[in-house]
Design an enzyme around this catalytic site. Structure first.
Site, PDB file in Angstrom:
ATOM      1  N   GLY A  14       0.862  -1.253  -0.136  1.00 28.82           N
ATOM      2  CA  GLY A  14       0.042   0.020   0.259  1.00 28.82           C
ATOM      3  C   GLY A  14       0.976   1.154   0.081  1.00 28.82           C
ATOM      4  O   GLY A  14       1.699   1.425  -0.828  1.00 28.82           O
ATOM      5  N   ASP A  61       5.951  -6.192  14.744  1.00 21.98           N
ATOM      6  CA  ASP A  61       4.815  -5.720  14.894  1.00 21.98           C
ATOM      7  C   ASP A  61       4.682  -4.348  15.613  1.00 21.98           C
ATOM      8  O   ASP A  61       5.377  -4.575  16.829  1.00 21.98           O
ATOM      9  CB  ASP A  61       3.872  -6.545  15.627  1.00 21.98           C
ATOM     10  CG  ASP A  61       2.363  -6.303  15.823  1.00 21.98           C
ATOM     11  OD1 ASP A  61       2.082  -5.106  15.458  1.00 21.98           O
ATOM     12  OD2 ASP A  61       1.424  -7.001  15.845  1.00 21.98           O
ATOM     13  N   VAL A  62       4.194  -3.291  14.917  1.00 18.38           N
ATOM     14  CA  VAL A  62       4.683  -2.111  15.581  1.00 18.38           C
ATOM     15  C   VAL A  62       3.921  -1.952  17.144  1.00 18.38           C
ATOM     16  O   VAL A  62       4.210  -1.028  17.791  1.00 18.38           O
ATOM     17  CB  VAL A  62       4.160  -0.710  14.735  1.00 18.38           C
ATOM     18  CG1 VAL A  62       5.101  -0.351  13.668  1.00 18.38           C
ATOM     19  CG2 VAL A  62       2.892  -1.058  14.315  1.00 18.38           C
ATOM     20  N   SER A 140      -5.360  10.788   8.031  1.00 14.89           N
ATOM     21  CA  SER A 140      -6.679  10.506   7.161  1.00 14.89           C
ATOM     22  C   SER A 140      -7.697  11.647   7.035  1.00 14.89           C
ATOM     23  O   SER A 140      -7.746  12.172   7.977  1.00 14.89           O
ATOM     24  CB  SER A 140      -7.125   9.083   7.324  1.00 14.89           C
ATOM     25  OG  SER A 140      -8.343   8.697   6.743  1.00 14.89           O
ATOM     26  N   TYR A 153     -12.079   4.054  14.197  1.00 17.69           N
ATOM     27  CA  TYR A 153     -10.820   4.499  13.111  1.00 17.69           C
ATOM     28  C   TYR A 153     -10.792   5.954  12.883  1.00 17.69           C
ATOM     29  O   TYR A 153      -9.793   6.622  12.851  1.00 17.69           O
ATOM     30  CB  TYR A 153     -11.356   3.872  11.917  1.00 17.69           C
ATOM     31  CG  TYR A 153      -9.947   4.306  10.928  1.00 17.69           C
ATOM     32  CD1 TYR A 153      -8.775   3.641  10.852  1.00 17.69           C
ATOM     33  CD2 TYR A 153     -10.450   5.207   9.551  1.00 17.69           C
ATOM     34  CE1 TYR A 153      -7.720   4.171   9.795  1.00 17.69           C
ATOM     35  CE2 TYR A 153      -9.638   5.299   8.704  1.00 17.69           C
ATOM     36  CZ  TYR A 153      -8.342   4.688   8.903  1.00 17.69           C
ATOM     37  OH  TYR A 153      -7.252   5.278   8.032  1.00 17.69           O
ATOM     38  N   GLY A 184      -7.860  10.439   1.303  1.00 15.51           N
ATOM     39  CA  GLY A 184      -9.011  10.130   1.080  1.00 15.51           C
ATOM     40  C   GLY A 184      -9.149   8.580   0.684  1.00 15.51           C
ATOM     41  O   GLY A 184      -8.270   7.825   1.068  1.00 15.51           O
ATOM     42  N   THR A 188      -5.898   0.287  -1.751  1.00 13.70           N
ATOM     43  CA  THR A 188      -4.825  -0.775  -1.111  1.00 13.70           C
ATOM     44  C   THR A 188      -5.527  -1.907  -0.570  1.00 13.70           C
ATOM     45  O   THR A 188      -6.898  -2.121  -0.600  1.00 13.70           O
ATOM     46  CB  THR A 188      -4.104   0.028  -0.069  1.00 13.70           C
ATOM     47  OG1 THR A 188      -4.786   0.169   1.013  1.00 13.70           O
ATOM     48  CG2 THR A 188      -3.400   1.096  -0.696  1.00 13.70           C
ATOM     49  N   PHE A 190      -6.260  -2.006   2.273  1.00 11.06           N
ATOM     50  CA  PHE A 190      -6.824  -1.416   3.626  1.00 11.06           C
ATOM     51  C   PHE A 190      -8.346  -1.820   3.710  1.00 11.06           C
ATOM     52  O   PHE A 190      -8.686  -2.313   4.780  1.00 11.06           O
ATOM     53  CB  PHE A 190      -6.771   0.178   3.441  1.00 11.06           C
ATOM     54  CG  PHE A 190      -7.571   0.751   4.456  1.00 11.06           C
ATOM     55  CD1 PHE A 190      -6.881   1.193   5.628  1.00 11.06           C
ATOM     56  CD2 PHE A 190      -8.758   1.305   4.178  1.00 11.06           C
ATOM     57  CE1 PHE A 190      -7.571   2.006   6.643  1.00 11.06           C
ATOM     58  CE2 PHE A 190      -9.326   2.176   5.149  1.00 11.06           C
ATOM     59  CZ  PHE A 190      -8.785   2.401   6.441  1.00 11.06           C
TER      60      PHE A 190
HETATM   61  C1  8X3 Z   1      -8.505   5.577   4.733  1.00  7.47           C
HETATM   62  C2  8X3 Z   1      -9.476   6.635   3.879  1.00  7.47           C
HETATM   63  O1  8X3 Z   1     -11.927   7.124   3.350  1.00  7.47           O
HETATM   64  O2  8X3 Z   1     -11.502   4.964   4.072  1.00  7.47           O
HETATM   65  O3  8X3 Z   1      -8.095   6.432   5.802  1.00  7.47           O
HETATM   66  O4  8X3 Z   1     -11.823   6.902   5.416  1.00  7.47           O
HETATM   67  S1  8X3 Z   1     -11.339   6.403   4.315  1.00  7.47           S
END
Ligand code: 8X3
Length: 253
Positions: A14, A61-62, A140, A153, A184, A188, A190
């Site tokens: 990512g 692992d952080v 973010s 988050y 935004g 990735t 994610f």
């Molecule tokens: C990730 C971006 O748009 O999923 O930090 O919040 S979003």
């Protein structure tokens, strides 16, 4: 910019991998952290071969503070002078409502996005006080406004903003710069992690628009790092052209 030693957390994929590539193609020396040793090795091999740069791997692992300290202590002397710390490692698990989600999962989210970022800063910044340094935190758009299913988050990324601002205040009498990059929609792994491995649902997040890539965000990170030392980019909000806020985006049908 002269050659720098750059430590990137979460560098095996990512945005972290994009940053590694961007710094490598500009001839910088990299210390790459991540949990997936196999993927880290693949990134190291690629960057060394393509760009002829030196890459040192620090797999841990952080969230494991003792492992982080031991890993940094294990660096050879000539690698210990870290110029740029990219606090990139982060994740989210699930889209549960605040009053319904798993406290155990949220521990993982808070520990990774907030406490580990703080620990890495605490471990690395004192070594920067020799004269120069730059901490680049991955915030973010989620830290600007909360959105449905993102409560914890979003809170973590708001914390990243406060930690970035606070660090900038604490370092105001030093040459060390602090930047908060707030992406935004970036395609990735994610969202796959957010949706607990459900690739189809993850893909929907980016449907009908052109999302950013890890390499796109790396452009911004590198821009901030490569400016002359007296210029400090404090914060950047970067998103796809067809995204306007954390919840408003235009999608072609
Ligand atoms: C990730 C971006 O748009 O999923 O930090 O919040 S979003």
């Amino acid at each position: 910019m002269e050659k720098k030693t750059v430590l990137i957390t979460g560098a095996s994929s990512g945005i972290g991998e994009g940053c590694a590539r961007k710094f490598a193609m500009n001839g910088h020396r990299l210390i790459l952290n991540g949990r997936n040793v196999e993927k880290l090795n693949a990134v190291k091999d690629e960057l060394e071969e393509k760009y002829g740069v030196e890459v040192w791997l620090l797999p841990f692992d952080v969230r494991d503070r003792a492992a982080a300290r031991a890993a940094l202590d294990s660096l050879p002397e000539e690698w210990k002078a870290i110029d740029v710390l990219v606090n990139n490692a982060g994740l989210v698990i699930g889209v549960d409502k605040e009053h319904e989600g798993s406290l155990d999962e949220w521990d993982v989210v808070i520990d990774t996005n907030v406490k580990a970022l703080l620990a890495m800063t605490r471990l690395v910044v004192p070594g920067m006080e020799r004269g120069r340094g730059h901490v680049i935190n991955m915030g973010s758009i989620a830290g600007d406004y909360a959105y449905p299913g993102g409560s914890v988050y979003c809170a973590c990324k708001a914390a990243v903003k406060a930690l970035s601002d606070g660090l900038r205040i604490d370092l105001v009498d030093t040459p060390i710069r602090v930047t908060n990059v707030k992406p935004g929609l970036v395609e990735t792994n994610f969202s796959v992690v957010r949706f607990r491995g459900d690739k189809a649902t993850a893909d929907n997040v980016y449907e009908g628009l052109r999302p950013l890539t890890g390499d796109d965000v790396a452009e911004v990170v590198y821009f901030a790092a490569s400016l002359p030392e007296h210029i400090q980019i404090a914060e950047v909000l970067v998103m796809p052209t067809n995204q306007a806020t954390g919840t408003i985006a235009y999608r072609k049908k």
